[in-house]
Scaffold this motif. Structure first.
Motif, mmCIF file in Angstrom:
data_model
loop_
_atom_site.group_PDB
_atom_site.id
_atom_site.type_symbol
_atom_site.label_atom_id
_atom_site.label_comp_id
_atom_site.label_asym_id
_atom_site.label_seq_id
_atom_site.Cartn_x
_atom_site.Cartn_y
_atom_site.Cartn_z
ATOM 1 N N THR A 289 28.458 39.939 31.615
ATOM 2 C CA THR A 289 28.673 40.352 33.037
ATOM 3 C C THR A 289 29.324 39.456 33.645
ATOM 4 O OG1 THR A 289 27.432 41.036 35.004
ATOM 5 C CG2 THR A 289 26.742 39.022 33.850
ATOM 6 N N SER A 290 29.869 39.529 34.861
ATOM 7 C CA SER A 290 30.759 38.589 35.569
ATOM 8 C C SER A 290 30.319 38.417 36.899
ATOM 9 C CB SER A 290 32.246 39.418 35.553
ATOM 10 O OG SER A 290 32.318 40.669 36.196
ATOM 11 N N ALA A 291 30.843 37.185 37.391
ATOM 12 C CA ALA A 291 30.202 36.737 38.843
ATOM 13 C C ALA A 291 31.114 36.963 39.929
ATOM 14 C CB ALA A 291 29.841 35.281 38.442
ATOM 15 N N PRO A 292 32.419 36.993 39.831
ATOM 16 C CA PRO A 292 33.464 36.865 41.010
ATOM 17 C C PRO A 292 33.460 38.402 41.693
ATOM 18 C CG PRO A 292 34.532 36.148 38.898
ATOM 19 C CD PRO A 292 33.347 36.440 38.569
ATOM 20 N N ALA A 293 33.741 38.396 43.020
ATOM 21 C CA ALA A 293 33.534 39.495 43.671
ATOM 22 C C ALA A 293 34.898 40.572 43.206
ATOM 23 C CB ALA A 293 34.197 39.290 44.961
ATOM 24 N N GLU A 294 34.635 41.966 43.520
ATOM 25 C CA GLU A 294 35.646 42.670 42.944
ATOM 26 C C GLU A 294 36.917 42.656 43.379
ATOM 27 O OE1 GLU A 294 36.882 44.713 40.593
ATOM 28 O OE2 GLU A 294 34.949 46.149 40.540
ATOM 29 N N THR A 295 38.092 42.726 42.460
ATOM 30 C CA THR A 295 39.425 42.675 43.197
ATOM 31 C C THR A 295 39.803 43.693 43.875
ATOM 32 O OG1 THR A 295 40.417 43.476 41.170
ATOM 33 C CG2 THR A 295 39.742 41.257 41.233
ATOM 34 N N PRO A 296 40.897 43.950 44.696
ATOM 35 C CA PRO A 296 41.315 45.116 45.453
ATOM 36 C C PRO A 296 41.787 46.106 44.287
ATOM 37 C CG PRO A 296 42.344 42.986 46.591
ATOM 38 C CD PRO A 296 41.568 42.700 45.302
ATOM 39 N N GLU A 297 42.092 45.650 43.345
ATOM 40 C CA GLU A 297 42.519 46.558 42.237
ATOM 41 C C GLU A 297 41.421 47.364 41.486
ATOM 42 O OE1 GLU A 297 45.909 43.714 43.071
ATOM 43 O OE2 GLU A 297 43.531 43.463 42.137
ATOM 44 N N GLY A 298 40.311 46.455 41.305
ATOM 45 C CA GLY A 298 39.177 46.979 40.820
ATOM 46 C C GLY A 298 38.535 47.871 41.806
ATOM 47 N N LYS A 299 38.472 47.783 43.093
ATOM 48 C CA LYS A 299 37.743 48.453 44.160
ATOM 49 C C LYS A 299 38.716 49.760 44.060
ATOM 50 C CE LYS A 299 36.628 46.579 47.999
ATOM 51 N NZ LYS A 299 36.659 45.960 49.267
ATOM 52 N N GLU A 300 39.866 50.004 43.869
ATOM 53 C CA GLU A 300 40.767 51.244 43.880
ATOM 54 C C GLU A 300 40.340 51.985 42.555
ATOM 55 O OE1 GLU A 300 44.999 52.881 43.991
ATOM 56 O OE2 GLU A 300 44.579 50.584 44.227
ATOM 57 N N ARG B 267 29.366 49.204 43.670
ATOM 58 C CA ARG B 267 29.833 48.085 42.883
ATOM 59 C C ARG B 267 31.146 47.753 43.276
ATOM 60 N NH1 ARG B 267 29.933 48.382 36.284
ATOM 61 N NH2 ARG B 267 29.841 46.207 36.046
ATOM 62 N N ALA B 268 31.924 48.809 43.984
ATOM 63 C CA ALA B 268 33.538 48.194 44.593
ATOM 64 C C ALA B 268 33.214 47.297 45.450
ATOM 65 C CB ALA B 268 34.090 49.476 44.843
ATOM 66 N N GLU B 269 32.289 47.383 46.349
ATOM 67 C CA GLU B 269 32.173 46.279 47.217
ATOM 68 C C GLU B 269 31.139 44.790 46.776
ATOM 69 O OE1 GLU B 269 30.562 48.386 50.779
ATOM 70 O OE2 GLU B 269 31.799 50.042 50.420
ATOM 71 N N ARG B 270 31.321 44.551 45.675
ATOM 72 C CA ARG B 270 30.132 43.570 45.319
ATOM 73 C C ARG B 270 30.766 42.315 45.596
ATOM 74 N NH1 ARG B 270 32.760 44.415 40.026
ATOM 75 N NH2 ARG B 270 33.681 42.222 39.359
ATOM 76 N N PRO B 271 29.982 41.369 46.197
ATOM 77 C CA PRO B 271 30.442 40.081 46.295
ATOM 78 C C PRO B 271 30.693 39.021 45.435
ATOM 79 C CG PRO B 271 27.709 40.297 46.761
ATOM 80 C CD PRO B 271 28.581 41.653 46.457
ATOM 81 N N ASP B 272 30.982 38.126 45.645
ATOM 82 C CA ASP B 272 31.310 36.853 44.920
ATOM 83 C C ASP B 272 29.886 36.115 44.661
ATOM 84 O OD1 ASP B 272 31.941 34.404 43.584
ATOM 85 O OD2 ASP B 272 33.942 34.483 44.242
#
Length: 267
Positions: free
Chosen positions: A121-132, A192-197
């Motif tokens: 898994t990973s901890a950082p917030a979703e990136t703009p590219e990942g959200k799209e 998940r596209a809106e996940r925080p850091d």
């Protein structure tokens, strides 16, 4: 298999092992269901632990909810499940999205966490590219269904060599993905596209944490696991060889050995 209604959703779950054993809540990733954890449930229950494996809302046999389900919604559902079972504290663990739900659970319900298990898994917030990307994928799954996507990602969910080396495992993973309701998968993707850091959350954890990763994970590589390990004060890192994104399915004996050793340190 059992079911209960939590926060307006019907959740199906398995509850195995002795009732007085250490409760271990295992959270599947996307787009799977509770049977992903079958090898772990069997091994942990045999060792005397109480193992809870729910279908998240929108997955498996649980009911499909709204058009967008946040990681916070999943975490609160699971807290409600623990309430239903009369469990105050549990080891909370998950793989991939399930790992992020575990982090969200730590954020929202820290006093209920006996320990954390974070797999691939990973901890950082979703990136703009990942959200799209996640929102476009949600649209695609609603329009086309799960089959095309499932076949495309199989050799990333598993290490590519394990798709041919372990045909039974590959077939089981593919079957789970294809059986998932596209509405549930899409709702989770949008949330998940809106996940925080979660990095600050992890840095503040005082409970023991096991970080596990497949050596050949294409989605969340070993470097992601190492980053989490460095963040968490009381963490153990285990790399499972000859595995990709789902080491618990690809190398269950190795994964179980690591998990049981960790649980044995909790007293």
């Amino acid at each position: 298999m059992n079911s209960t209604t939590v926060r307006g959703a019907t959740l199906e779950y398995d509850d195995v092992g002795p009732g007085d054993g250490l409760p271990v809540l295992l959270i599947h990733g996307h787009p799977f269901n509770r049977t992903l954890w079958a090898p772990q449930a069997t091994a942990l229950a045999a060792a005397g632990h109480r193992v809870l494996t729910p279908d998240l809302r929108g997955y498996g046999r649980s009911s499909v909810g709204p058009d967008k389900v946040l990681l916070a919604d999943f975490a609160d559902d699971l807290a409600g499940l623990l309430d239903h079972l009369g469990i105050e504290r549990a080891v909370v663990g998950g793989v991939s999205m399930g790992g992020q739900i575990s982090m969200e659970f730590q954020l929202r319900h820290p006093r209920r966490v006996r320990a954390l298990v974070l797999s691939d898994t990973s901890a950082p917030a979703e990136t703009p590219e990942g959200k799209e990307f996640r929102n476009r994928l949600a649209d695609r799954l609603l329009a086309e269904g799960m089959d095309g996507y499932a076949h495309e990602v199989l050799d990333k969910m598993l290490a590519g060599y394990n798709v041919t080396r372990m045909p039974e495992v590959a077939a089981r993973v593919l079957e789970m993905m294809c059986a998932t309701d596209p509405r549930g998968a899409a709702a989770a993707l949008r949330g998940r596209a809106e996940r925080p850091d979660y990095r600050d959350v992890l840095a503040a954890v005082r409970a023991p944490v096991l970080v596990v990763v497949g050596a050949d994970d294409a989605y969340t590589p070993v470097t992601d696991a190492e980053s989490i390990h460095r963040l968490v004060p009381h963490s153990t890192l285990a790399v499972v060889e000859e595995a990709g994104h789902l080491p618990g399915a690809e190398q269950p004996d190795r994964f179980n050995a690591v998990l049981l050793e960790f649980l044995g340190t909790l007293g």
